[in-house]
Design a protein around this motif. Structure first.
Motif, PDB file in Angstrom:
ATOM      1  N   ILE A  76      13.770  -5.408  -3.709  1.00  0.00           N
ATOM      2  CA  ILE A  76      13.203  -5.185  -2.595  1.00  0.00           C
ATOM      3  C   ILE A  76      11.797  -6.020  -2.566  1.00  0.00           C
ATOM      4  CG2 ILE A  76      11.968  -3.468  -1.083  1.00  0.00           C
ATOM      5  CD1 ILE A  76      13.982  -2.202  -4.052  1.00  0.00           C
ATOM      6  N   TYR A  77      11.641  -6.698  -1.471  1.00  0.00           N
ATOM      7  CA  TYR A  77      10.484  -7.487  -1.318  1.00  0.00           C
ATOM      8  C   TYR A  77       9.393  -7.076  -0.635  1.00  0.00           C
ATOM      9  CZ  TYR A  77      14.527 -10.692  -2.665  1.00  0.00           C
ATOM     10  OH  TYR A  77      15.481 -11.220  -3.176  1.00  0.00           O
ATOM     11  N   VAL A  78       8.191  -7.167  -1.383  1.00  0.00           N
ATOM     12  CA  VAL A  78       6.824  -6.698  -0.823  1.00  0.00           C
ATOM     13  C   VAL A  78       6.220  -7.656  -0.063  1.00  0.00           C
ATOM     14  CG1 VAL A  78       4.712  -5.785  -1.725  1.00  0.00           C
ATOM     15  CG2 VAL A  78       6.948  -5.476  -2.865  1.00  0.00           C
ATOM     16  N   VAL A  79       5.799  -7.378   1.149  1.00  0.00           N
ATOM     17  CA  VAL A  79       5.143  -8.468   2.091  1.00  0.00           C
ATOM     18  C   VAL A  79       4.098  -7.744   2.719  1.00  0.00           C
ATOM     19  CG1 VAL A  79       7.430  -9.667   2.627  1.00  0.00           C
ATOM     20  CG2 VAL A  79       6.538  -7.641   3.861  1.00  0.00           C
ATOM     21  N   ALA A 123       9.227   4.672 -11.743  1.00  0.00           N
ATOM     22  CA  ALA A 123       7.741   4.649 -11.360  1.00  0.00           C
ATOM     23  C   ALA A 123       7.283   6.049 -11.039  1.00  0.00           C
ATOM     24  CB  ALA A 123       7.173   3.694 -10.337  1.00  0.00           C
ATOM     25  N   ARG A 124       6.040   6.185 -11.542  1.00  0.00           N
ATOM     26  CA  ARG A 124       5.374   7.599 -10.886  1.00  0.00           C
ATOM     27  C   ARG A 124       5.447   7.524  -9.439  1.00  0.00           C
ATOM     28  NH1 ARG A 124       2.634  10.350 -14.967  1.00  0.00           N
ATOM     29  NH2 ARG A 124       2.263   9.301 -16.811  1.00  0.00           N
ATOM     30  N   ARG A 125       5.646   8.844  -8.908  1.00  0.00           N
ATOM     31  CA  ARG A 125       5.804   9.172  -7.399  1.00  0.00           C
ATOM     32  C   ARG A 125       4.738   8.516  -6.634  1.00  0.00           C
ATOM     33  NH1 ARG A 125      10.208   8.543  -8.387  1.00  0.00           N
ATOM     34  NH2 ARG A 125      11.836   9.990  -8.178  1.00  0.00           N
ATOM     35  N   ARG A 126       3.233   8.871  -7.305  1.00  0.00           N
ATOM     36  CA  ARG A 126       1.975   8.382  -6.724  1.00  0.00           C
ATOM     37  C   ARG A 126       1.488   7.049  -6.910  1.00  0.00           C
ATOM     38  NH1 ARG A 126       2.061  11.826  -2.776  1.00  0.00           N
ATOM     39  NH2 ARG A 126       2.287  14.169  -3.316  1.00  0.00           N
ATOM     40  N   SER A 127       2.409   6.153  -7.524  1.00  0.00           N
ATOM     41  CA  SER A 127       2.055   4.802  -7.673  1.00  0.00           C
ATOM     42  C   SER A 127       2.008   3.930  -6.524  1.00  0.00           C
ATOM     43  CB  SER A 127       2.733   4.233  -8.907  1.00  0.00           C
ATOM     44  OG  SER A 127       2.661   4.841 -10.238  1.00  0.00           O
ATOM     45  N   ARG A 128       1.136   3.009  -6.550  1.00  0.00           N
ATOM     46  CA  ARG A 128       1.330   1.971  -5.122  1.00  0.00           C
ATOM     47  C   ARG A 128       2.327   1.090  -5.655  1.00  0.00           C
ATOM     48  NH1 ARG A 128      -2.359  -1.138  -5.069  1.00  0.00           N
ATOM     49  NH2 ARG A 128      -2.384  -1.867  -3.168  1.00  0.00           N
ATOM     50  N   VAL A 129       3.097   0.640  -4.543  1.00  0.00           N
ATOM     51  CA  VAL A 129       4.021  -0.331  -4.710  1.00  0.00           C
ATOM     52  C   VAL A 129       3.395  -1.751  -5.211  1.00  0.00           C
ATOM     53  CG1 VAL A 129       5.760  -1.903  -3.620  1.00  0.00           C
ATOM     54  CG2 VAL A 129       5.666   0.626  -3.024  1.00  0.00           C
ATOM     55  N   SER A 182       6.510  -7.071  -9.284  1.00  0.00           N
ATOM     56  CA  SER A 182       6.578  -8.302 -10.169  1.00  0.00           C
ATOM     57  C   SER A 182       6.190  -9.493  -9.243  1.00  0.00           C
ATOM     58  CB  SER A 182       7.733  -8.545 -10.537  1.00  0.00           C
ATOM     59  OG  SER A 182       8.381  -7.524 -11.466  1.00  0.00           O
ATOM     60  N   LYS A 183       5.211 -10.350  -9.764  1.00  0.00           N
ATOM     61  CA  LYS A 183       4.729 -11.573  -9.197  1.00  0.00           C
ATOM     62  C   LYS A 183       4.326 -12.537 -10.215  1.00  0.00           C
ATOM     63  CE  LYS A 183       0.007  -9.697  -8.706  1.00  0.00           C
ATOM     64  NZ  LYS A 183      -0.913  -9.354  -7.708  1.00  0.00           N
ATOM     65  N   PRO A 184       4.208 -13.749  -9.835  1.00  0.00           N
ATOM     66  CA  PRO A 184       4.915 -14.403  -8.721  1.00  0.00           C
ATOM     67  C   PRO A 184       6.369 -14.343  -8.656  1.00  0.00           C
ATOM     68  CG  PRO A 184       4.099 -16.147 -10.130  1.00  0.00           C
ATOM     69  CD  PRO A 184       3.767 -14.937 -10.788  1.00  0.00           C
ATOM     70  N   ASP A 231       0.827  -1.254   0.055  1.00  0.00           N
ATOM     71  CA  ASP A 231       0.226  -0.013  -0.179  1.00  0.00           C
ATOM     72  C   ASP A 231       0.835   1.330  -0.186  1.00  0.00           C
ATOM     73  OD1 ASP A 231      -2.133  -1.502  -0.032  1.00  0.00           O
ATOM     74  OD2 ASP A 231      -2.271  -1.779   2.066  1.00  0.00           O
ATOM     75  N   SER A 232       2.293   1.239   0.295  1.00  0.00           N
ATOM     76  CA  SER A 232       3.112   2.227   0.268  1.00  0.00           C
ATOM     77  C   SER A 232       2.866   2.951  -1.270  1.00  0.00           C
ATOM     78  CB  SER A 232       4.444   2.100   0.729  1.00  0.00           C
ATOM     79  OG  SER A 232       4.444   1.361   1.977  1.00  0.00           O
ATOM     80  N   ASP A 233       3.160   4.260  -1.144  1.00  0.00           N
ATOM     81  CA  ASP A 233       3.174   4.939  -2.621  1.00  0.00           C
ATOM     82  C   ASP A 233       5.005   4.982  -2.993  1.00  0.00           C
ATOM     83  OD1 ASP A 233       4.436   7.436  -1.660  1.00  0.00           O
ATOM     84  OD2 ASP A 233       2.493   7.811  -0.881  1.00  0.00           O
ATOM     85  N   VAL A 234       5.065   5.017  -4.112  1.00  0.00           N
ATOM     86  CA  VAL A 234       6.686   5.128  -4.457  1.00  0.00           C
ATOM     87  C   VAL A 234       7.272   6.119  -3.790  1.00  0.00           C
ATOM     88  CG1 VAL A 234       8.122   5.242  -6.698  1.00  0.00           C
ATOM     89  CG2 VAL A 234       6.019   4.031  -6.767  1.00  0.00           C
ATOM     90  N   GLN A 235       6.952   7.458  -3.644  1.00  0.00           N
ATOM     91  CA  GLN A 235       7.746   8.413  -2.991  1.00  0.00           C
ATOM     92  C   GLN A 235       8.138   7.963  -1.734  1.00  0.00           C
ATOM     93  OE1 GLN A 235       6.038  12.164  -3.532  1.00  0.00           O
ATOM     94  NE2 GLN A 235       7.536  13.121  -2.102  1.00  0.00           N
TER      95      GLN A 235
END
Length: 450
Positions: A169-172, A190-196, A201-203, A146-150
Protein backbone atom coordinates in the motif's frame (compact mmCIF):
# COMPACT_ATOMS: atom_id res chain seq x y z
CA UNK A 1 -15.82 -33.82 -14.02
CA UNK A 2 -12.20 -32.88 -14.79
CA UNK A 3 -11.39 -35.38 -17.56
CA UNK A 4 -14.86 -35.00 -19.13
CA UNK A 5 -14.65 -31.22 -19.35
CA UNK A 6 -13.13 -31.29 -22.82
CA UNK A 7 -13.28 -28.81 -25.68
CA UNK A 8 -16.04 -30.80 -27.36
CA UNK A 9 -18.07 -30.92 -24.14
CA UNK A 10 -17.63 -27.17 -23.62
CA UNK A 11 -18.79 -26.52 -27.19
CA UNK A 12 -21.87 -28.66 -26.57
CA UNK A 13 -22.74 -26.77 -23.38
CA UNK A 14 -22.28 -23.38 -25.05
CA UNK A 15 -24.35 -24.38 -28.08
CA UNK A 16 -27.10 -25.73 -25.82
CA UNK A 17 -27.07 -22.71 -23.53
CA UNK A 18 -26.52 -24.97 -20.50
CA UNK A 19 -25.28 -22.38 -18.04
CA UNK A 20 -25.61 -24.56 -14.94
CA UNK A 21 -23.56 -27.42 -16.37
CA UNK A 22 -20.95 -24.95 -17.63
CA UNK A 23 -20.63 -23.33 -14.20
CA UNK A 24 -20.38 -26.75 -12.56
CA UNK A 25 -17.60 -27.77 -14.93
CA UNK A 26 -15.66 -24.56 -14.30
CA UNK A 27 -16.09 -24.77 -10.52
CA UNK A 28 -13.31 -27.32 -10.10
CA UNK A 29 -10.86 -25.62 -12.44
CA UNK A 30 -8.49 -22.69 -12.13
CA UNK A 31 -9.31 -19.99 -14.67
CA UNK A 32 -6.03 -20.62 -16.52
CA UNK A 33 -6.81 -24.35 -16.80
CA UNK A 34 -10.33 -23.60 -18.00
CA UNK A 35 -8.99 -21.25 -20.70
CA UNK A 36 -6.50 -23.93 -21.76
CA UNK A 37 -9.32 -26.44 -22.26
CA UNK A 38 -11.16 -23.84 -24.31
CA UNK A 39 -8.31 -23.47 -26.79
CA UNK A 40 -9.80 -24.17 -30.19
CA UNK A 41 -13.07 -22.34 -29.58
CA UNK A 42 -14.06 -19.96 -32.34
CA UNK A 43 -14.33 -16.27 -31.34
CA UNK A 44 -18.11 -16.52 -31.75
CA UNK A 45 -18.16 -19.42 -29.27
CA UNK A 46 -16.05 -17.45 -26.80
CA UNK A 47 -18.52 -14.57 -27.14
CA UNK A 48 -21.44 -16.94 -26.45
CA UNK A 49 -19.52 -18.26 -23.43
CA UNK A 50 -19.23 -14.73 -22.02
CA UNK A 51 -22.89 -13.92 -22.63
CA UNK A 52 -24.03 -17.26 -21.20
CA UNK A 53 -22.11 -16.93 -17.92
CA UNK A 54 -22.29 -13.16 -17.68
CA UNK A 55 -19.28 -10.80 -17.78
CA UNK A 56 -18.49 -11.02 -14.05
CA UNK A 57 -18.18 -14.83 -14.01
CA UNK A 58 -16.67 -15.15 -17.48
CA UNK A 59 -13.95 -12.49 -17.08
CA UNK A 60 -11.49 -14.57 -14.96
CA UNK A 61 -11.40 -17.18 -17.74
CA UNK A 62 -11.61 -14.66 -20.59
CA UNK A 63 -8.43 -12.95 -19.33
CA UNK A 64 -6.45 -16.14 -20.04
CA UNK A 65 -7.83 -16.56 -23.56
CA UNK A 66 -5.25 -15.63 -26.26
CA UNK A 67 -5.37 -11.93 -27.12
CA UNK A 68 -6.10 -12.49 -30.82
CA UNK A 69 -9.19 -14.54 -29.87
CA UNK A 70 -10.27 -11.97 -27.28
CA UNK A 71 -10.31 -9.10 -29.75
CA UNK A 72 -12.37 -11.07 -32.28
CA UNK A 73 -14.79 -12.31 -29.61
CA UNK A 74 -15.54 -8.73 -28.54
CA UNK A 75 -17.02 -8.02 -31.97
CA UNK A 76 -19.70 -10.66 -31.39
CA UNK A 77 -20.89 -9.37 -27.99
CA UNK A 78 -24.03 -7.31 -27.58
CA UNK A 79 -23.50 -3.71 -26.53
CA UNK A 80 -24.37 -4.17 -22.85
CA UNK A 81 -22.16 -7.23 -22.37
CA UNK A 82 -19.31 -5.55 -24.26
CA UNK A 83 -19.37 -2.51 -21.97
CA UNK A 84 -19.71 -4.57 -18.79
CA UNK A 85 -16.88 -6.94 -19.69
CA UNK A 86 -14.51 -4.14 -20.70
CA UNK A 87 -15.35 -2.11 -17.60
CA UNK A 88 -14.57 -5.05 -15.30
CA UNK A 89 -11.07 -5.51 -16.76
CA UNK A 90 -8.02 -4.14 -15.00
CA UNK A 91 -6.80 -0.88 -16.60
CA UNK A 92 -3.63 -2.35 -18.10
CA UNK A 93 -5.40 -5.40 -19.57
CA UNK A 94 -8.15 -3.16 -20.93
CA UNK A 95 -5.65 -0.85 -22.62
CA UNK A 96 -3.69 -3.78 -24.08
CA UNK A 97 -6.85 -5.27 -25.58
CA UNK A 98 -8.21 -1.99 -26.95
CA UNK A 99 -4.86 -1.22 -28.57
CA UNK A 100 -5.07 -4.49 -30.55
CA UNK A 101 -8.48 -3.67 -32.05
CA UNK A 102 -8.92 -2.29 -35.55
CA UNK A 103 -9.49 1.46 -35.62
CA UNK A 104 -13.24 1.44 -36.35
CA UNK A 105 -14.11 -1.02 -33.59
CA UNK A 106 -11.65 0.67 -31.21
CA UNK A 107 -13.39 4.03 -31.67
CA UNK A 108 -16.79 2.41 -31.23
CA UNK A 109 -15.78 0.68 -28.00
CA UNK A 110 -14.12 3.77 -26.54
CA UNK A 111 -17.25 5.80 -27.26
CA UNK A 112 -19.25 3.37 -25.10
CA UNK A 113 -16.98 3.72 -22.06
CA UNK A 114 -17.25 6.42 -19.43
CA UNK A 115 -15.23 9.60 -19.97
CA UNK A 116 -12.82 8.79 -17.12
CA UNK A 117 -12.25 5.24 -18.33
CA UNK A 118 -11.81 6.38 -21.92
CA UNK A 119 -9.23 8.94 -20.81
CA UNK A 120 -7.42 6.30 -18.75
CA UNK A 121 -7.25 3.91 -21.72
CA UNK A 122 -5.92 6.59 -24.06
CA UNK A 123 -3.31 7.68 -21.52
CA UNK A 124 -1.99 4.14 -21.10
CA UNK A 125 -1.99 3.59 -24.87
CA UNK A 126 0.05 6.76 -25.40
CA UNK A 127 3.08 5.36 -23.59
CA UNK A 128 5.77 3.75 -25.79
CA UNK A 129 5.25 0.02 -26.24
CA UNK A 130 8.32 -1.05 -24.24
CA UNK A 131 8.01 1.53 -21.46
CA UNK A 132 6.95 1.07 -17.85
CA UNK A 133 3.90 3.25 -18.45
CA UNK A 134 2.54 0.85 -21.05
CA UNK A 135 2.49 -2.00 -18.53
CA UNK A 136 1.27 -0.26 -15.39
CA UNK A 137 -2.18 -0.43 -13.88
CA UNK A 138 -3.82 2.57 -12.27
CA UNK A 139 -5.72 0.42 -9.76
CA UNK A 140 -3.58 0.39 -6.63
CA UNK A 141 -4.12 0.83 -2.89
CA UNK A 142 -3.01 4.07 -1.26
CA UNK A 143 -3.09 5.69 2.16
CA UNK A 144 -2.28 9.06 3.66
CA UNK A 145 0.44 9.38 6.32
CA UNK A 146 -1.85 10.93 8.95
CA UNK A 147 -4.28 7.99 9.01
CA UNK A 148 -4.10 5.72 12.04
CA UNK A 149 -3.64 2.00 11.51
CA UNK A 150 -7.19 1.08 12.49
CA UNK A 151 -8.79 3.41 9.94
CA UNK A 152 -6.10 2.48 7.39
CA UNK A 153 -7.10 -1.18 7.57
CA UNK A 154 -10.69 -0.21 6.88
CA UNK A 155 -9.60 1.94 3.92
CA UNK A 156 -7.58 -0.94 2.49
CA UNK A 157 -10.55 -3.27 2.89
CA UNK A 158 -12.68 -0.88 0.84
CA UNK A 159 -10.01 -0.48 -1.85
CA UNK A 160 -9.29 -4.22 -2.10
CA UNK A 161 -12.19 -4.86 -4.48
CA UNK A 162 -10.62 -2.80 -7.27
CA UNK A 163 -6.90 -2.67 -6.40
CA UNK A 164 -4.58 -4.93 -8.38
CA UNK A 165 -2.84 -5.90 -5.14
CA UNK A 166 -3.15 -4.84 -1.50
CA UNK A 167 0.02 -6.47 -0.23
CA UNK A 168 1.83 -3.20 -0.94
CA UNK A 169 0.00 0.00 0.00
CA UNK A 170 1.54 3.27 -1.13
CA UNK A 171 1.58 6.30 1.16
CA UNK A 172 1.01 9.59 -0.66
CA UNK A 173 0.27 13.22 0.13
CA UNK A 174 -2.75 15.12 -1.17
CA UNK A 175 -1.02 15.69 -4.52
CA UNK A 176 -0.17 11.97 -4.88
CA UNK A 177 3.56 12.48 -4.27
CA UNK A 178 4.95 9.14 -3.10
CA UNK A 179 6.11 9.36 0.52
CA UNK A 180 6.56 5.75 1.55
CA UNK A 181 5.19 2.23 1.54
CA UNK A 182 3.52 -0.10 4.02
CA UNK A 183 2.79 -3.76 3.51
CA UNK A 184 -0.41 -5.43 4.62
CA UNK A 185 1.69 -7.29 7.15
CA UNK A 186 2.95 -3.96 8.56
CA UNK A 187 -0.62 -2.81 9.12
CA UNK A 188 -1.75 -6.06 10.71
CA UNK A 189 1.05 -6.22 13.30
CA UNK A 190 1.19 -2.47 14.09
CA UNK A 191 -0.58 -0.86 17.04
CA UNK A 192 -4.05 0.34 16.10
CA UNK A 193 -3.36 3.94 17.16
CA UNK A 194 -0.05 4.22 15.30
CA UNK A 195 0.15 6.66 12.40
CA UNK A 196 0.76 5.23 8.94
CA UNK A 197 3.51 7.80 8.46
CA UNK A 198 5.35 6.39 11.48
CA UNK A 199 5.40 2.77 10.29
CA UNK A 200 5.92 3.28 6.55
CA UNK A 201 9.16 2.32 4.82
CA UNK A 202 11.10 4.98 2.94
CA UNK A 203 12.59 5.81 0.56
CA UNK A 204 10.67 3.66 -1.92
CA UNK A 205 12.41 2.25 -4.98
CA UNK A 206 10.39 3.36 -7.98
CA UNK A 207 10.60 3.80 -11.75
CA UNK A 208 9.64 6.52 -14.21
CA UNK A 209 6.90 5.95 -16.75
CA UNK A 210 9.32 6.21 -19.69
CA UNK A 211 11.83 3.64 -18.36
CA UNK A 212 12.47 0.52 -20.44
CA UNK A 213 10.28 -2.33 -19.20
CA UNK A 214 13.15 -4.84 -19.36
CA UNK A 215 15.15 -2.67 -16.94
CA UNK A 216 12.10 -2.53 -14.67
CA UNK A 217 11.89 -6.34 -14.77
CA UNK A 218 15.56 -6.62 -13.77
CA UNK A 219 15.02 -4.16 -10.91
CA UNK A 220 12.01 -6.07 -9.63
CA UNK A 221 13.72 -9.47 -9.70
CA UNK A 222 16.84 -7.99 -8.06
CA UNK A 223 14.83 -6.74 -5.08
CA UNK A 224 12.21 -9.54 -5.10
CA UNK A 225 9.37 -7.01 -5.35
CA UNK A 226 5.78 -8.09 -5.93
CA UNK A 227 5.07 -4.69 -7.48
CA UNK A 228 6.92 -1.47 -8.27
CA UNK A 229 5.43 2.06 -8.30
CA UNK A 230 5.55 4.19 -11.45
CA UNK A 231 6.04 7.93 -10.98
CA UNK A 232 5.94 11.02 -13.16
CA UNK A 233 8.78 13.55 -13.33
CA UNK A 234 7.49 15.29 -10.19
CA UNK A 235 7.47 12.10 -8.14
CA UNK A 236 3.70 11.64 -8.22
CA UNK A 237 2.10 8.23 -8.41
CA UNK A 238 0.86 7.20 -11.84
CA UNK A 239 0.34 3.50 -11.19
CA UNK A 240 2.09 0.25 -10.35
CA UNK A 241 3.49 -2.68 -12.29
CA UNK A 242 2.81 -6.05 -10.70
CA UNK A 243 5.08 -9.06 -10.87
CA UNK A 244 2.67 -11.12 -12.99
CA UNK A 245 3.08 -8.61 -15.84
CA UNK A 246 6.84 -8.44 -15.31
CA UNK A 247 7.04 -12.23 -15.31
CA UNK A 248 5.55 -12.19 -18.80
CA UNK A 249 8.25 -9.71 -19.86
CA UNK A 250 11.00 -11.90 -18.38
CA UNK A 251 9.57 -14.96 -20.15
CA UNK A 252 9.32 -13.12 -23.46
CA UNK A 253 12.89 -11.84 -23.15
CA UNK A 254 14.21 -15.32 -22.31
CA UNK A 255 12.31 -16.77 -25.28
CA UNK A 256 13.65 -14.03 -27.55
CA UNK A 257 17.23 -14.70 -26.45
CA UNK A 258 16.76 -18.44 -26.95
CA UNK A 259 15.45 -17.89 -30.48
CA UNK A 260 18.20 -15.44 -31.35
CA UNK A 261 20.92 -17.78 -30.09
CA UNK A 262 19.48 -20.45 -32.39
CA UNK A 263 19.16 -17.91 -35.24
CA UNK A 264 15.37 -18.19 -35.32
CA UNK A 265 12.74 -15.52 -35.87
CA UNK A 266 10.66 -14.88 -32.74
CA UNK A 267 7.47 -14.93 -34.82
CA UNK A 268 7.80 -18.68 -35.38
CA UNK A 269 5.74 -20.88 -33.08
CA UNK A 270 5.36 -24.64 -32.77
CA UNK A 271 2.00 -24.49 -34.56
CA UNK A 272 3.08 -22.06 -37.29
CA UNK A 273 2.08 -23.17 -40.82
CA UNK A 274 4.75 -25.17 -42.66
CA UNK A 275 5.59 -22.60 -45.32
CA UNK A 276 5.61 -19.75 -42.79
CA UNK A 277 8.26 -21.61 -40.75
CA UNK A 278 10.28 -22.15 -43.92
CA UNK A 279 9.94 -18.47 -44.86
CA UNK A 280 11.12 -17.37 -41.41
CA UNK A 281 14.10 -19.74 -41.27
CA UNK A 282 15.56 -19.45 -44.77
CA UNK A 283 16.88 -15.84 -44.41
CA UNK A 284 18.82 -16.84 -41.29
CA UNK A 285 20.20 -19.93 -43.04
CA UNK A 286 21.29 -17.88 -46.05
CA UNK A 287 23.03 -15.34 -43.82
CA UNK A 288 24.77 -18.23 -42.08
CA UNK A 289 25.79 -19.63 -45.47
CA UNK A 290 27.80 -16.48 -46.17
CA UNK A 291 29.85 -17.00 -43.00
CA UNK A 292 30.30 -20.71 -43.77
CA UNK A 293 32.14 -19.78 -46.96
CA UNK A 294 34.97 -18.25 -44.92
CA UNK A 295 36.08 -21.46 -43.13
CA UNK A 296 35.48 -23.39 -46.36
CA UNK A 297 37.93 -21.07 -48.10
CA UNK A 298 40.47 -21.56 -45.29
CA UNK A 299 40.26 -25.34 -45.68
CA UNK A 300 40.71 -25.03 -49.46
CA UNK A 301 44.04 -23.28 -48.86
CA UNK A 302 45.31 -26.47 -47.22
CA UNK A 303 43.92 -28.92 -49.79
CA UNK A 304 47.39 -30.21 -50.70
CA UNK A 305 48.26 -30.72 -47.03
CA UNK A 306 45.10 -32.77 -46.44
CA UNK A 307 45.83 -34.92 -49.51
CA UNK A 308 49.25 -35.80 -48.12
CA UNK A 309 47.85 -36.77 -44.69
CA UNK A 310 44.25 -37.99 -44.99
CA UNK A 311 43.90 -38.38 -41.20
CA UNK A 312 43.80 -34.59 -40.96
CA UNK A 313 40.38 -34.56 -42.67
CA UNK A 314 38.68 -36.41 -39.81
CA UNK A 315 40.58 -34.82 -36.92
CA UNK A 316 40.10 -31.21 -38.05
CA UNK A 317 36.32 -31.69 -37.75
CA UNK A 318 36.77 -32.60 -34.08
CA UNK A 319 38.84 -29.47 -33.46
CA UNK A 320 36.24 -27.21 -35.11
CA UNK A 321 33.26 -28.95 -33.49
CA UNK A 322 34.62 -28.75 -29.94
CA UNK A 323 35.55 -25.13 -30.55
CA UNK A 324 31.99 -24.35 -31.63
CA UNK A 325 30.55 -26.08 -28.57
CA UNK A 326 32.92 -24.24 -26.22
CA UNK A 327 32.11 -20.93 -27.91
CA UNK A 328 28.39 -21.48 -27.41
CA UNK A 329 29.00 -22.30 -23.74
CA UNK A 330 30.77 -18.97 -23.17
CA UNK A 331 28.20 -17.19 -25.30
CA UNK A 332 25.28 -18.57 -23.28
CA UNK A 333 26.85 -17.61 -19.94
CA UNK A 334 27.68 -14.07 -21.07
CA UNK A 335 24.33 -13.42 -22.81
CA UNK A 336 22.49 -14.53 -19.68
CA UNK A 337 24.65 -12.28 -17.49
CA UNK A 338 24.05 -9.32 -19.81
CA UNK A 339 20.30 -9.98 -19.84
CA UNK A 340 20.19 -9.99 -16.03
CA UNK A 341 22.39 -6.93 -15.71
CA UNK A 342 25.18 -8.87 -13.98
CA UNK A 343 27.88 -7.44 -16.28
CA UNK A 344 28.73 -3.74 -16.09
CA UNK A 345 31.13 -1.84 -18.34
CA UNK A 346 33.89 -2.03 -15.75
CA UNK A 347 33.57 -5.84 -15.66
CA UNK A 348 34.24 -6.42 -19.37
CA UNK A 349 37.97 -7.11 -19.11
CA UNK A 350 37.48 -9.46 -16.18
CA UNK A 351 34.75 -11.36 -18.04
CA UNK A 352 36.93 -11.69 -21.15
CA UNK A 353 39.94 -12.84 -19.11
CA UNK A 354 37.92 -15.49 -17.30
CA UNK A 355 36.34 -16.91 -20.46
CA UNK A 356 39.75 -17.07 -22.17
CA UNK A 357 41.20 -18.84 -19.12
CA UNK A 358 38.29 -21.30 -19.05
CA UNK A 359 38.89 -21.99 -22.74
CA UNK A 360 42.61 -22.54 -22.20
CA UNK A 361 42.24 -25.01 -19.32
CA UNK A 362 39.34 -26.79 -21.05
CA UNK A 363 41.51 -27.06 -24.17
CA UNK A 364 44.42 -28.51 -22.21
CA UNK A 365 42.20 -31.23 -20.74
CA UNK A 366 40.10 -31.99 -23.83
CA UNK A 367 43.17 -31.74 -26.07
CA UNK A 368 45.05 -34.27 -23.98
CA UNK A 369 42.17 -36.74 -24.23
CA UNK A 370 41.55 -36.27 -27.98
CA UNK A 371 45.28 -36.14 -28.71
CA UNK A 372 45.79 -39.48 -26.96
CA UNK A 373 42.91 -40.99 -28.93
CA UNK A 374 44.41 -39.67 -32.19
CA UNK A 375 47.79 -41.17 -31.30
CA UNK A 376 46.28 -44.57 -30.49
CA UNK A 377 44.03 -44.44 -33.56
CA UNK A 378 46.68 -43.55 -36.14
CA UNK A 379 49.84 -44.58 -34.27
CA UNK A 380 51.47 -41.18 -34.83
CA UNK A 381 52.42 -39.01 -31.82
CA UNK A 382 52.73 -35.93 -34.05
CA UNK A 383 49.03 -36.15 -34.90
CA UNK A 384 48.20 -36.31 -31.21
CA UNK A 385 50.43 -33.31 -30.52
CA UNK A 386 48.93 -31.00 -33.15
CA UNK A 387 45.38 -32.01 -32.12
CA UNK A 388 46.23 -31.09 -28.54
CA UNK A 389 47.78 -27.73 -29.43
CA UNK A 390 45.01 -26.89 -31.91
CA UNK A 391 42.30 -27.60 -29.34
CA UNK A 392 44.01 -25.40 -26.76
CA UNK A 393 44.25 -22.57 -29.29
CA UNK A 394 40.72 -22.98 -30.62
CA UNK A 395 39.09 -23.14 -27.19
CA UNK A 396 40.92 -19.94 -26.25
CA UNK A 397 39.40 -18.38 -29.38
CA UNK A 398 36.02 -19.82 -28.36
CA UNK A 399 36.19 -18.25 -24.92
CA UNK A 400 37.35 -14.90 -26.32
CA UNK A 401 34.72 -14.58 -29.05
CA UNK A 402 31.98 -16.17 -26.93
CA UNK A 403 32.37 -13.25 -24.52
CA UNK A 404 33.51 -10.50 -26.89
CA UNK A 405 30.74 -10.73 -29.51
CA UNK A 406 27.74 -10.22 -27.15
CA UNK A 407 29.58 -7.48 -25.24
CA UNK A 408 30.26 -5.59 -28.49
CA UNK A 409 26.63 -6.01 -29.59
CA UNK A 410 25.45 -4.61 -26.26
CA UNK A 411 27.79 -1.61 -26.65
CA UNK A 412 26.22 -1.04 -30.09
CA UNK A 413 22.74 -1.03 -28.44
CA UNK A 414 21.85 -4.33 -30.14
CA UNK A 415 20.45 -7.52 -28.64
CA UNK A 416 23.54 -9.49 -27.45
CA UNK A 417 21.91 -12.75 -28.53
CA UNK A 418 21.06 -11.59 -32.04
CA UNK A 419 23.29 -13.46 -34.50
CA UNK A 420 26.02 -14.00 -31.89
CA UNK A 421 26.25 -17.73 -32.53
CA UNK A 422 26.95 -17.15 -36.23
CA UNK A 423 29.98 -14.96 -35.49
CA UNK A 424 31.28 -17.25 -32.73
CA UNK A 425 30.94 -20.39 -34.85
CA UNK A 426 32.69 -18.69 -37.77
CA UNK A 427 35.55 -17.61 -35.48
CA UNK A 428 36.04 -21.11 -34.05
CA UNK A 429 35.79 -22.76 -37.47
CA UNK A 430 38.32 -20.41 -39.05
CA UNK A 431 40.56 -20.45 -35.98
CA UNK A 432 40.38 -24.21 -35.51
CA UNK A 433 41.08 -25.08 -39.13
CA UNK A 434 43.86 -22.49 -39.44
CA UNK A 435 45.70 -23.57 -36.29
CA UNK A 436 45.30 -27.30 -36.88
CA UNK A 437 46.22 -27.30 -40.57
CA UNK A 438 48.93 -24.68 -40.05
CA UNK A 439 50.59 -26.91 -37.44
CA UNK A 440 50.19 -29.85 -39.82
CA UNK A 441 52.17 -27.98 -42.48
CA UNK A 442 55.01 -27.43 -40.00
CA UNK A 443 55.31 -31.13 -39.12
CA UNK A 444 54.27 -32.55 -42.51
CA UNK A 445 57.42 -34.71 -42.89
CA UNK A 446 56.22 -36.65 -39.83
CA UNK A 447 52.63 -36.96 -41.11
CA UNK A 448 52.93 -37.77 -44.81
CA UNK A 449 51.16 -40.97 -45.78
CA UNK A 450 49.00 -41.07 -42.65
Amino acid sequence: MGPEFTLEYIQTLIAGGERGALEAGLAGLHSADAAERMLGLEPTEVAHFVQLLGPDKALPVFEFVPLDVQKEALKHLDRQTLVQLTTLMSPDDRADLVEELDEDFKDRLLSLLSANMRQNVRRLMDYPEDSAGAYMTTDYALLHPDSDVQSALEEVRLQAATAETVYYIYVVDRSLHLLGLVSLRDLIVARRRSRVGDIMSKPVISVRADEDIEEVAKLTTHYDFLAVPVLDDQGRMLGIITFDDLYDIITEEATEDMYHLANLDTDEKIDSPLMRSVKLRVPWLLSNLATCLVPAYVVSLFAHTIQEAVALASLMLIVASLGGNAGNQSLTVVVRALALGEIKLRHNQRVLAKQVAVGMFSGLIAGMVIGTIAYLWYGNPWLGLIVWLALVGNLIIAGLFGALVPIILRRLKLDPALGSSIFVTTATDVGGYSIFLGLAVLVMPHLAGR
